[in-house]
Each structure stands twice: as structure tokens, then as C-alpha cells.
Design an enzyme around this catalytic site. Structure first.
Site, PDB file in Angstrom:
ATOM      1  N   ASP A  84     -27.635  30.555 -32.078  1.00 32.08           N
ATOM      2  CA  ASP A  84     -26.861  29.377 -32.466  1.00 32.08           C
ATOM      3  C   ASP A  84     -27.697  28.105 -32.394  1.00 32.08           C
ATOM      4  OD1 ASP A  84     -24.677  31.018 -32.688  1.00 32.08           O
ATOM      5  OD2 ASP A  84     -23.409  29.920 -31.282  1.00 32.08           O
ATOM      6  N   HIS A 123     -29.506  30.893 -27.967  1.00 29.36           N
ATOM      7  CA  HIS A 123     -29.631  29.595 -28.629  1.00 29.36           C
ATOM      8  C   HIS A 123     -31.104  29.337 -28.933  1.00 29.36           C
ATOM      9  CE1 HIS A 123     -25.607  29.237 -26.884  1.00 29.36           C
ATOM     10  NE2 HIS A 123     -25.373  28.314 -27.800  1.00 29.36           N
TER      11      HIS A 123
END
Length: 264
Positions: free
Chosen positions: A71, A224
Site C-alpha cells: 500500500d 507498505h
């Protein structure tokens, strides 16, 4: 008769091309690399919402199969390391991109796609959508989709070429979920994560993630890519997956023209 035969040949050719493309997902110059074991086609009609952290259903993964998702990119300082680590092990992942970052770094968006990764969507500016009015939330989602599509294809569109979306913070409203389902956009949660939004060393993050994976045994993993600790940890995590006989599954949408089925 000729028309029927021609249609049959076209169908057979399309099937063969899909098979070849799927097989290419597993090809790797390094025989000792982790690799990508298979390609899983995700249709929003069958799997509108997946990820056990948010929903009752997840993807049909076998024991020791994992899906790698990232992400908040693209982010040049760390994505170059992330993409290099994935390429080294011949692994394909799904990147849920923020539209604002995609607009700033379109070359990275195109690189992700060119290297075989799936490019998906994560709003334009990463706000919490749960308490926004549905029209405002969808507007933010569409703005993000348009920015990623423009970076990837040169033309802005609110119809995503990959209809995969993840809510920031996993915060969502029933109204927004319903709208996305009606539009045929699959919503992704996760089955486990590395908690890399918390400061820790790469070694600490590796221990945390591998312990959680040992307990879950399979699943959609959330990472992430803008996090430096994640970029530093990733090569060791991929080696852990390889050494402990885990298999990486690559996700593509049902409308994908370049891959489908299982890689051999």
C-alpha cells in the site's frame, strides 16, 4: 461452417496465449529463486470483498500460499529497493497506489506494470473514508483511480483497468461498499500484516511477520512499500518464504488479457 471453424480457432488461440502468458509468470533465470507459483484470477462478482481482517471471506488459497500486497506507493526511495527484491526472487505482487503519488511518479507506476506486477487503487490522498458522505468518498476513490490510470496509460479514467481497491486504514461505510460492488470493483482487506506503520527495525519486523505467518499458514499479506524498514526487510522475508516452502500467488483481474489460470 467456415465461420464456426474460424471462431473455434480464435478461441483455441486465445486459450493458448493465456496459457503461455500464465506460464511466463513462473519463468525465472535463477533456479533457486522463490518464484511465482501460480496466477489467480479474481472476479469481483465471485469475490467482491476479501480479507479476514475486515470480511468473512478471503481468497481460495491453499496451505502455505501467500499473496503479497503493498500500500501507499509509488515512492521512489523505497520502491526501487522493493522492486529489485521482487525481481531478484521472480515474485509478482499487487500494489495499491495512492493517486497523488502516482501523478508525481508515473514512471514508477509504469515500471511496476512492465515488471508484471498488478497495479490497483487506494484513493487519491489517503483520507479516512468511513465518515465521509458516500458521494464524497466515491469522488475521492474516482480521483485516485483516474490519477493511476493516467500515470499508467496516459489517459485519465474512472473505470479502472484493474478493478481492485483497498480502503485506507480499512475504514469503510456500507454505502461505499455497495457502490463499489455495483461497479464491479473488488475490495481488498488483508489476512495478516507486518504492522509496518509502527517504527521497528527490519529484524524486528521480520520476526513479527514470520510469527504471524506461521500461525495463519497462508493469506493476503499487507505491507507498505514507502516504509524504509519494509524495503530493507523484504529480501530476508522472501528468502524465508523460499526456505520454508511457501508459494507466492499473483493476482490479476478477470478482465486481464495478459495472464490467467495457473502457472506451470
Amino acid at each position: 461452417m467456415t465461420r464456426c471453424l474460424s471462431a473455434t480457432l480464435r478461441s483455441a488461440l486465445a486459450a493458448w496465449m493465456s496459457f503461455v502468458a500464465a506460464a511466463e509468470a513462473a519463468e525465472c533465470p535463477r533456479k533457486d529463486a522463490l518464484g511465482t507459483s501460480r496466477v489467480l484470477t479474481v472476479d469481483a462478482a465471485t469475490f467482491p470483498r476479501v480479507g479476514l481482517k475486515s470480511f468473512p471471506q478471503t481468497l481460495p488459497l491453499e496451505d502455505r500460499e501467500v499473496v503479497l500486497t503493498f500500500d501507499d506507493g509509488p515512492w521512489p526511495p523505497t520502491d526501487k529497493k522493493v522492486l529489485a527484491a521482487l525481481a531478484q526472487e521472480c515474485v509478482r505482487a499487487t500494489f495499491f497506489l495512492i493517486g497523488r503519488n502516482a501523478s508525481a511518479h508515473p514512471e514508477l507506476v509504469r515500471r511496476m506494470a512492465a515488471e508484471g506486477h498488478t497495479v490497483a487503487h487506494h484513493t487519491f490522498a489517503h483520507p479516512n473514508l468511513k465518515h465521509m458522505k458516500p458521494e464524497a468518498a466515491i469522488g475521492e476513490i474516482d480521483k485516485g483511480i483516474a490519477a493511476v490510470e493516467a500515470a499508467l496509460h496516459g489517459t485519465a479514467s474512472t473505470t479502472p483497468s484493474t478493478p481492485f481497491f483497498r480502503f485506507p486504514y480499512f475504514e469503510m461505510s456500507p454505502a461505499a461498499l455497495d457502490i463499489l460492488q455495483k461497479r464491479g470493483i473488488a475490495v481488498f482487506g488483508a489476512d495478516l500484516w507486518a504492522s509496518d506503520w509502527n517504527p521497528m527495525t527490519p529484524a524486528q519486523q521480520l520476526t513479527l511477520l514470520t510469527e504471524r505467518l506461521q500461525a495463519a499458514r497462508k493469506g493476503i499479506i499487507l505491507l507498505h512499500d514507502p516504509k524504509a524498514q519494509t524495503a530493507s526487510m523484504l529480501p530476508a522475508f522472501l528468502r524465508y518464504l523460499r526456505d520454508n516452502h511457501y508459494r507466492v500467488v499473483h493476482l490479476v483481474p478477470a478482465n486481464a488479457k495478459n495472464v490467467s489460470g495457473k502457472a506451470h
